[in-house]
Enzyme design. Structure first.
Site, short mmCIF file in Angstrom:
data_model
loop_
_atom_site.label_atom_id
_atom_site.label_comp_id
_atom_site.label_asym_id
_atom_site.label_seq_id
_atom_site.Cartn_x
_atom_site.Cartn_y
_atom_site.Cartn_z
N LYS A 204 -9.56 -5.47 10.98
CA LYS A 204 -10.68 -5.18 10.07
C LYS A 204 -12.06 -5.31 10.71
CE LYS A 204 -8.76 -6.44 5.57
NZ LYS A 204 -9.12 -7.16 4.35
N GLY B 284 -12.41 -13.95 4.73
CA GLY B 284 -12.86 -12.56 4.60
C GLY B 284 -13.09 -12.14 3.16
N GLY C 287 -13.21 -21.05 -1.00
CA GLY C 287 -12.83 -20.31 0.20
C GLY C 287 -14.01 -19.73 0.94
N TYR D 116 -2.77 -12.45 -6.62
CA TYR D 116 -2.16 -11.56 -7.63
C TYR D 116 -0.67 -11.79 -7.80
CZ TYR D 116 -1.39 -8.98 -3.30
OH TYR D 116 -1.04 -8.64 -2.02
N SER E 126 0.80 -1.24 0.00
CA SER E 126 0.00 0.00 0.00
C SER E 126 0.83 1.29 0.00
CB SER E 126 -0.97 0.01 1.18
OG SER E 126 -1.86 -1.06 1.04
N ASN F 3 -12.07 -1.84 5.73
CA ASN F 3 -10.67 -1.75 5.28
C ASN F 3 -10.29 -0.32 4.88
OD1 ASN F 3 -11.96 -1.54 2.84
ND2 ASN F 3 -10.57 -2.90 1.76
P1 NAP Z 1 -8.65 -15.61 5.02
O1 NAP Z 1 -9.76 -14.84 5.65
O2 NAP Z 1 -7.53 -16.08 5.86
O3 NAP Z 1 -9.33 -16.92 4.33
C1 NAP Z 1 -8.53 -17.86 3.65
C2 NAP Z 1 -9.43 -18.92 2.97
O4 NAP Z 1 -8.57 -19.75 2.18
C3 NAP Z 1 -10.14 -19.84 3.96
O5 NAP Z 1 -11.34 -20.26 3.38
C4 NAP Z 1 -9.13 -20.99 4.09
O6 NAP Z 1 -9.74 -22.23 4.41
C5 NAP Z 1 -8.63 -21.09 2.66
N1 NAP Z 1 -7.29 -21.67 2.62
C6 NAP Z 1 -6.16 -21.16 3.19
N2 NAP Z 1 -5.10 -21.96 2.92
C7 NAP Z 1 -5.59 -22.99 2.19
C8 NAP Z 1 -5.00 -24.15 1.62
N3 NAP Z 1 -3.70 -24.39 1.73
N4 NAP Z 1 -5.79 -25.02 0.94
C9 NAP Z 1 -7.11 -24.77 0.81
N5 NAP Z 1 -7.75 -23.70 1.32
C10 NAP Z 1 -6.98 -22.82 2.00
O7 NAP Z 1 -7.99 -14.84 3.81
P2 NAP Z 1 -8.71 -13.81 2.81
O8 NAP Z 1 -8.51 -12.44 3.31
O9 NAP Z 1 -10.10 -14.30 2.56
O10 NAP Z 1 -7.79 -13.95 1.51
C11 NAP Z 1 -7.88 -15.08 0.65
C12 NAP Z 1 -6.99 -14.86 -0.57
O11 NAP Z 1 -7.49 -13.77 -1.34
C13 NAP Z 1 -5.52 -14.51 -0.23
O12 NAP Z 1 -4.71 -15.15 -1.17
C14 NAP Z 1 -5.46 -13.01 -0.40
O13 NAP Z 1 -4.16 -12.56 -0.76
C15 NAP Z 1 -6.44 -12.82 -1.55
N6 NAP Z 1 -7.03 -11.48 -1.57
C16 NAP Z 1 -6.81 -10.72 -2.67
C17 NAP Z 1 -7.37 -9.46 -2.75
C18 NAP Z 1 -7.13 -8.64 -3.98
O14 NAP Z 1 -7.37 -7.43 -3.94
N7 NAP Z 1 -6.70 -9.21 -5.08
C19 NAP Z 1 -8.14 -8.95 -1.70
C20 NAP Z 1 -8.37 -9.76 -0.58
C21 NAP Z 1 -7.79 -11.03 -0.54
P3 NAP Z 1 -9.88 -22.71 5.97
O15 NAP Z 1 -11.18 -22.16 6.42
O16 NAP Z 1 -9.86 -24.19 5.86
O17 NAP Z 1 -8.70 -22.16 6.71
#
Ligand code: NAP
Length: 303
Positions: free
Chosen positions: A73, A136, A133, A233, A24, A94
């Site tokens: 958050k 969040g 997934g 990304y 950021s 956020n």
């Molecule tokens: P989060 O709240 O920690 O949730 C992670 C999710 O992924 C949960 O459902 C978790 O399952 C699952 N997961 C984690 N490791 C895993 C694995 N090895 N195998 C299978 N499932 C797995 O994280 P989040 O904030 O939702 O973010 C999720 C992804 O989106 C991240 O990669 C983040 O960088 C990306 N993201 C990108 C943006 C963007 O602007 N492009 C914005 C937000 C997030 P469990 O419930 O089993 O733990």
């Protein structure tokens, strides 16, 4: 060009813990430079017990705006004067901005998710979506899908625990949109893939350095008429997106969402510069892409 700091320079920032991985500061200061905004953006490592003090500092220093990241958050909503309805529904703030004398909490993930779809004129209304997934980001995606009139969201998750709280949340905040829980990602079959128009990965599967991982089982083919949207990304083309591209499907990577949600924060903070901010989005995307290529491990931990 960004003016040199002077007595009129305002302050924006990020509140998180830890914050060492965040892109950021580079992104926002680049935006200020492009837009000629006389503001500085700093990352503040705010421990959970210091969150109230950080907000006092925000008020005392007359900060223009801030982004909020893990682990604040959810809790920050209760410390602000007001929280937008979208952020309340998603359960995460956020972005903090000022409205008159009030500090308001917003969520820019859900609108940031929709922008790349809108840019490509991909409608969601009446369609079925497959989501990997239940974290969040998945909530922001589902909220956006609900607002756009998606018919059914098929959801998979690694653990059933998080899935059950997600399903409870879903039934409360997305009336009219169906949710079908499939279980673990390997439960995704050809039958489900044939039903959906859009597939979204909201897990870190495929993210650097574990780039050989993919949420869709190898045995399942990706239909060519689908849009595959990976929130990851780094790398820009994950294995999921590569498989989708090779199958002839349309692909969207997480970089566009990352930039769009940042742009929505800028719009909250500098309302008067709306047209310039929107016009700078393409340049900010190119900058972020170049930046990530130069320092691939910096994006590793997500936002
Ligand atoms: P989060 O709240 O920690 O949730 C992670 C999710 O992924 C949960 O459902 C978790 O399952 C699952 N997961 C984690 N490791 C895993 C694995 N090895 N195998 C299978 N499932 C797995 O994280 P989040 O904030 O939702 O973010 C999720 C992804 O989106 C991240 O990669 C983040 O960088 C990306 N993201 C990108 C943006 C963007 O602007 N492009 C914005 C937000 C997030 P469990 O419930 O089993 O733990």
């Amino acid at each position: 060009m960004k003016p040199s700091p002077d007595a009129h320079t305002t302050l924006c920032g990020l509140f998180g813990h830890p914050i060492g991985h965040s892109l950021s500061p580079q992104f926002m200061n680049r935006a200020f430079g492009l837009l000629g905004i006389n503001s500085d953006y700093l990352a503040f490592d705010v421990a959970p017990k210091a969150l109230e003090e950080a907000l006092c500092a925000f008020r005392a220093l007359n900060m223009t705006g801030a982004n909020v990241t893990i682990p604040h958050k959810t809790r920050i909503a209760g410390l602000l004067d007001k929280t937008e309805e979208d952020a309340q529904s998603i359960g995460a703030v956020n972005c903090i901005y000022r409205k008159k004398n009030l500090l308001v909490g917003a969520n820019t993930d859900h609108v940031g998710f929709l922008k790349p779809l809108a840019r490509r004129k991909i409608p969601l209304r009446g369609r079925d979506v497959l989501l990997f997934g239940c974290g969040g980001a998945a909530r922001a995606v589902c909220y956006a899908a609900f607002r756009e009139g998606v018919k059914t969201v098929f959801v998979t998750n690694r653990s059933d625990d998080r899935a059950s709280s997600f399903l409870e949340w879903f039934s409360l905040v997305t009336p009219g949109t169906r949710c079908e829980y499939l279980g673990k990602p390997d439960a995704v079959t050809r039958v489900v893939l044939a039903k959906v128009s859009v597939i979204v990965n909201a897990t870190p599967l495929g993210m650097f350095p574990d780039t050989a991982a993919c949420p869709i089982p190898e045995s399942a083919d990706i239909p060519d008429r689908t849009t595959v949207y990976d929130l990851v990304y780094n790398p820009e083309e994950t294995l999921l997106l590569k498989r989708a591209r090779m199958a002839g499907a349309q692909t969207i990577n997480g970089l566009e969402m990352l930039v769009s949600q940042g742009v929505f924060s800028l719009l909250h903070w500098f309302e008067g510069k709306k047209d310039d901010i929107l016009a700078a989005e393409g340049e900010l995307l190119s900058y972020t892409r170049r930046f990530l290529r130069l320092v691939p491990s910096e994006g590793e931990a997500g936002e």
